[in-house]
Design a protein around this motif. Sequence first.
Motif, PDB file in Angstrom:
ATOM      1  N   GLY A 218       0.810  -1.220   0.000  1.00 20.02           N
ATOM      2  CA  GLY A 218       0.000   0.000   0.000  1.00 20.02           C
ATOM      3  C   GLY A 218       0.839   1.264   0.000  1.00 20.02           C
ATOM      4  N   GLY A 223       2.279   4.433  -6.194  1.00 20.10           N
ATOM      5  CA  GLY A 223       1.143   5.344  -6.040  1.00 20.10           C
ATOM      6  C   GLY A 223       1.485   6.772  -6.412  1.00 20.10           C
ATOM      7  N   ARG A 226       2.552   7.251 -10.086  1.00 21.08           N
ATOM      8  CA  ARG A 226       1.399   7.203 -10.996  1.00 21.08           C
ATOM      9  C   ARG A 226       0.682   8.550 -10.998  1.00 21.08           C
ATOM     10  NH1 ARG A 226      -4.114   5.380 -10.253  1.00 21.08           N
ATOM     11  NH2 ARG A 226      -5.009   4.907 -12.299  1.00 21.08           N
ATOM     12  N   ASP A 227       0.553   9.145  -9.795  1.00 15.48           N
ATOM     13  CA  ASP A 227      -0.109  10.447  -9.703  1.00 15.48           C
ATOM     14  C   ASP A 227       0.643  11.524 -10.485  1.00 15.48           C
ATOM     15  OD1 ASP A 227      -2.004   9.287  -8.146  1.00 15.48           O
ATOM     16  OD2 ASP A 227      -1.175   9.978  -6.234  1.00 15.48           O
ATOM     17  N   THR A 253      -1.257  -4.787  -7.746  1.00 16.51           N
ATOM     18  CA  THR A 253      -1.279  -3.324  -7.887  1.00 16.51           C
ATOM     19  C   THR A 253      -2.718  -2.831  -7.921  1.00 16.51           C
ATOM     20  OG1 THR A 253       0.763  -3.523  -9.141  1.00 16.51           O
ATOM     21  CG2 THR A 253      -0.367  -1.415  -9.279  1.00 16.51           C
ATOM     22  N   HIS A 256      -4.171  -2.985  -4.316  1.00 13.86           N
ATOM     23  CA  HIS A 256      -3.672  -2.025  -3.325  1.00 13.86           C
ATOM     24  C   HIS A 256      -3.852  -0.568  -3.723  1.00 13.86           C
ATOM     25  CE1 HIS A 256      -2.021  -4.914  -0.463  1.00 13.86           C
ATOM     26  NE2 HIS A 256      -1.826  -5.677  -1.533  1.00 13.86           N
ATOM     27  N   PHE A 257      -4.072  -0.314  -5.018  1.00 14.30           N
ATOM     28  CA  PHE A 257      -4.224   1.087  -5.431  1.00 14.30           C
ATOM     29  C   PHE A 257      -5.593   1.351  -6.043  1.00 14.30           C
ATOM     30  CE2 PHE A 257       0.248   0.300  -4.969  1.00 14.30           C
ATOM     31  CZ  PHE A 257       0.647   1.408  -4.234  1.00 14.30           C
TER      32      PHE A 257
END
Length: 291
Positions: A218, A223, A226-227, A253, A256-257
């Motif tokens: 997590g 994360g 990617r943002d 992935t 968790h996202f």
Amino acid sequence: MVVRRYVPLFFPLFSSYIYKLCSDIPSIEYTTNAVLNDFQSDNVVYLELRTTPRAIPQAGITKSTYIHTILSCIAQHNNNPNNTLHTNLILSIDRRHTLVEAREIVDLALSFRPYGVVGIDLCGDPSISDARTLSPAFVHAKKEGLKITLHFAEAPASSSDEELWTLLGWQPDRLGHVIHVERDSAVAREIVRRKLGLELCLSCNVHAKMLVGGAGYGEHHFGWWRDLGVSIALGTDDVGVFCSELSEEYRITAEHFGLGREDVKELCKSAVGVIFGSAAEKERLRTLYAS
Ligand SMILES: CNc1ncnc2c1ncn2[C@@H]1O[C@H](COP(=O)(O)O)[C@@H](O)[C@H]1O
């Protein structure tokens, strides 16, 4: 066996066991074919395999024979119309190599380019931290038009600003792992500015406790990268060591996202732009994803 600790267990796996098992032409062919068949069975449509060219004098194998053997297996697999998987090869330069050895690998990559070698990589134990000695080999490779990917900021020892800027100076096309890049750092901004592709291997990083504080899925840097909108290709690092196929990496992935089917598809599509394959290969993949 899943490797639970990083450097002390991981790298000797290759030198102590795997290299001794893959020590003649039949065993190299067997393992290459097994890898290709496994990725095909996992419904993977494009693969960039990487390996460090190895001479095995006692079996009469030169680095050139080693590469030729692997490329022959890949060609046979690619040419089988029943296979949807297409594979290219990347040759790795290991941090333990001398500049002379690194230059030799670049020359081999250039001579095998017409037969499916698309680029070079920097791999190996990140505690061997000074990669600067290898600079001329990578600079030459870039000048000759080979694509470059690098294991980057993989461990604290290989993540000093000096090292990271040296590696960025080689003008890589993609970066792998990028674990110890600070979120708001100049290096992170430069990666985004250059639109470099990232190769992220979640299971490897979690199982081998490579994340800061032994963090879990997590908290993986997937994360926040990617943002930032960079292209991310998920990878397995090594299915045999971390026991997770590529489809499982996408599943983990997504779990968790919070990615849905369309998000996963977008993730795959955005990776197409940073593959080292040809324009025709990119077109094939875009058509596949559009269907
Ligand atoms: C945690 N991730 C990683 N970080 C750095 N190097 C890695 C790696 N995973 C694999 N290798 C590199 O790949 C070699 C094994 O296959 P080949 O002999 O090349 O086919 C290892 O010796 C190591 O240098």
